[in-house]
Scaffold this active site. Structure first.
Site, PDB file in Angstrom:
ATOM      1  CD  GLU A  12      -4.805  -7.335   0.183  1.00  0.00           C
ATOM      2  OE1 GLU A  12      -4.697  -6.305   0.884  1.00  0.00           O
ATOM      3  OE2 GLU A  12      -5.177  -8.430   0.635  1.00  0.00           O
ATOM      4  CE1 TYR A  23      -4.157  -1.613  -0.091  1.00  0.00           C
ATOM      5  CE2 TYR A  23      -2.989  -3.247   1.229  1.00  0.00           C
ATOM      6  CZ  TYR A  23      -4.071  -2.884   0.440  1.00  0.00           C
ATOM      7  OH  TYR A  23      -5.054  -3.786   0.170  1.00  0.00           O
TER       8      TYR A  23
HETATM    9  C1  GCB Z   1      -4.709  -5.722   3.679  1.00  0.00           C
HETATM   10  C2  GCB Z   1      -5.597  -6.871   3.978  1.00  0.00           C
HETATM   11  C3  GCB Z   1      -7.044  -6.606   3.616  1.00  0.00           C
HETATM   12  C4  GCB Z   1      -7.426  -5.190   3.987  1.00  0.00           C
HETATM   13  C5  GCB Z   1      -6.535  -4.235   3.241  1.00  0.00           C
HETATM   14  C6  GCB Z   1      -6.834  -2.778   3.609  1.00  0.00           C
HETATM   15  O1  GCB Z   1      -3.516  -5.842   3.600  1.00  0.00           O
HETATM   16  O2  GCB Z   1      -5.157  -8.049   3.359  1.00  0.00           O
HETATM   17  O3  GCB Z   1      -7.852  -7.522   4.277  1.00  0.00           O
HETATM   18  O4  GCB Z   1      -8.771  -4.917   3.741  1.00  0.00           O
HETATM   19  O5  GCB Z   1      -5.202  -4.477   3.550  1.00  0.00           O
HETATM   20  O6  GCB Z   1      -7.641  -2.162   2.934  1.00  0.00           O
HETATM   21  O7  GCB Z   1      -6.290  -2.320   4.591  1.00  0.00           O
END
Ligand code: GCB
Length: 584
Positions: A493, A457
């Protein structure tokens, strides 16, 4: 576990509809023997989660005991046959009675279970099924819940949430997948495992049939014009059929064949017929690539959730169709079943429409600081059931044994070694991994996996709003992973949240512009890294979370809003994922 398809010898009746539900807030139902005389409660829809169907706060937040019941008729013609009662899933622990007799139980909210009810059923008459559900999560369950905040990390973050779960989605409860009864002959096909291989233009189909009863002595197997047969010994028959000029399965051309098994008695009379849609394909990891039928694949797709307004995690066919249409529209070719195995019906649709699926077990953010021997046992069982249900799907091309865990957790290597060992024993035909979000220097377990699934992220949780540092952060983390493990990386992700309709120039966090810009720049960077084998954005659609002060009811990282309408980023992805620019 086989899906109950109807056939010449099998009839299926769906028990979806309005059931009776008693929310047992004081947990007194057992004492009062509700399995014998269940009081009239509330009307509840099956399949559906219960949480958002009512207006009472205590039902909305309920993670505890609830009793489901309904009456149903077993057709008179089914007498003398085997009658099965199958639940697509039930959250989290279930105990089931029919006509007052306990049939057994099941633990784990996302995989099917079934019982033989031939002995207890009343034929041509009313029967009553009573299901006791108990949704109490703790350190031993998979997933965990109600962890002490002094563990730190996710547990601490989420100890303030209501309900208190160390994961980021609403712990919807209830019977959220279809319940069915079906009949077979007493002698029938109980299980079937298919493994495929490719040799030139030939499709090689290895099968193992498990039978029930003593009368079945042989099986005939036919698929794509090829025929085979095998003797049943100790309730097992194995063999191989070869399809000439086989049309292989891929996400581009999802060719399916019906593999039909006919179980016969000594006179050659038919006892049971079962047809399973299969696809012939191979999956291999080679160097920094994942090869499907020998060709490298680039994954474009999503982490998703089973999550719908009002229905929660309930299977809803119109939404299922809409979601797959949206994934086609945007040119996605894949998804991960974050963070639990999805319904049978989802995976069947992926087989038919051509999506590459990573099935993930429901071990989401397991805290190893809190884990016990029982946690490991439950995790192993979850992985077994995940395999058992999805083993024959061509769309399922890899397994994830769970989502994320924290750095520096004691015993993580031994713990995951045990899980991976078990899964490899069951299946050596698919790559195994686990979604991770550690900095590579803190990763002590990825040597166990065939590829890395990395969740990152950049410029959302860290460096919030600082897009000018995006590429440096990506290089540090993704590049670091490659340098350390030299394994292909699937980005599991990445993304940013946006509030649908909130636009702002220049893009700032929470605006649709920021989400779109971050995603486009991130993807452009991924495409320059030869070891990255795909990008699965978080998340397909906005979804509900437990109550807390960092989420406005929903996690808003959806490419689509919760009503499945596109945000700005959806149009960006549709352009970037255009198959004319990038055909495979
Ligand atoms: C992650 C998780 C997921 C969360 C996402 C977030 O790393 O795997 O379950 O929803 O981040 O949006 O924080």
């Amino acid at each position: 576990m086989l899906y109950p398809y109807p056939s010449r010898t099998r009839t299926v009746v769906d028990l979806s509809g309005i059931w009776n539900a008693n929310f047992d807030f004081e947990n007194k139902g057992m004492k009062k023997k509700w399995h014998l005389r269940v009081p009239k409660g509330r009307e509840v829809a099956v399949p559906s989660s219960y949480n958002d169907l009512f207006t009472e706060r205590e039902i909305h937040n309920h993670m505890g005991a609830v009793w489901y019941s309904r009456d149903f008729i077993v057709p008179a013609q089914w007498k003398g046959k085997a009658v099965h009662l199958r639940f697509g899933s039930a959250t989290y622990r279930a105990k089931v009675w029919v006509n007052g007799r306990l049939l057994g139980g099941h633990e784990g909210g996302y995989t099917p279970f079934e019982f033989d009810i031939s002995e207890v059923a009343r034929y041509g008459a009313k029967n009553r099924v009573v299901v006791y559900l108990d949704y109490i999560l703790d350190a031993n369950t998979i997933p965990q819940g109600n962890l002490p905040p002094n563990l730190g990390g996710y547990a601490a973050w989420h100890s303030n949430t209501l309900p208190s779960v160390p994961f980021d989605f609403y712990p919807y409860g209830g019977i959220s997948r279809p319940v069915k009864i079906y009949c077979t002959e007493a002698d029938h096909v109980a299980d079937l495992t298919v493994r495929t291989d490719i040799s030139g233009k030939k499709g090689i189909v290895n099968y193992e049939v498990v039978t029930r009863g003593r009368k079945g002595v042989s099986v005939d197997v036919s698929v794509g014009g090829a025929k085979g047969s095998a003797k049943v010994a100790r309730n097992k028959a194995t063999g191989r059929v070869v399809i000439n000029n086989c049309k292989f399965w891929s996400h581009v051309k999802p060719n399916l064949y019906d593999l039909t098994v006919r179980l016969k008695d000594t006179n050659g009379d038919l006892l049971d017929e079962y047809a399973l849609p299969i696809g012939v394909r191979t999956v291999k990891i080679k160097g920094n690539k994942l090869l499907l039928n020998g060709k490298p694949v680039y994954f474009k797709g999503f982490g998703r959730h089973e999550d719908i307004d009002i229905i929660g995690k309930g299977l809803n066919l119109p939404f299922l169709v809409r979601d797959f249409n949206l994934m086609k529209w945007i040119h996605a070719n894949s998804f991960r079943t974050s963070h639990y195995p999805y319904s049978d019906e989802q995976i069947q649709m992926a087989d038919r429409l051509g999506f590459l699926v990573c099935t993930e077990s429901q071990a989401v953010t397991v805290s190893l600081r809190a884990a016990t021997k029982k946690t490991l046992e439950n995790h192993v069982q979850a992985v077994r059931e995940m395999y058992d249900r999805d083993k024959n799907h061509p769309s399922v091309i890899m397994w994830s044994v769970g989502d994320e865990n924290e750095k520096g957790e004691p015993g993580s290597l031994a713990y995951f070694k045990a899980i991976v060992k078990e899964l490899r024993k069951l299946d050596d035909t698919r790559p195994i991994s686990k979604a991770l979000t550690l900095h590579p220097r803190d990763d002590k377990i990825s040597q166990l996996f065939d590829l890395i699934i990395f969740n990152i992220y950049a410029c959302w949780y860290g460096l919030t709003g600082r897009l000018e540092q995006l590429e440096t952060r990506l290089e540090d983390q993704c590049g670091g992973y490659w340098r350390k493990f030299k394994k292909p990386i699937l980005i599991g992700e990445f993304g940013a949240a946006s509030y649908p309709g909130l636009t702002w120039l220049p893009g700032v966090v929470w605006s649709e512009e920021y989400q779109a810009e971050l995603v486009e720049r991130t993807i452009k960077w991924f495409r320059k890294q030869p070891y990255i084998i795909g990008e699965q954005i978080w998340v397909f659609a906005d979804f509900k979370c437990s109550q807390e002060n960092k989420r406005v009811i929903l996690n808003r990282k959806g490419v689509f809003a919760r009503n499945r309408q596109p945000k700005m980023v959806a149009h960006v992805l549709k352009r970037l994922w255009d198959p004319r620019k990038d055909p495979y």
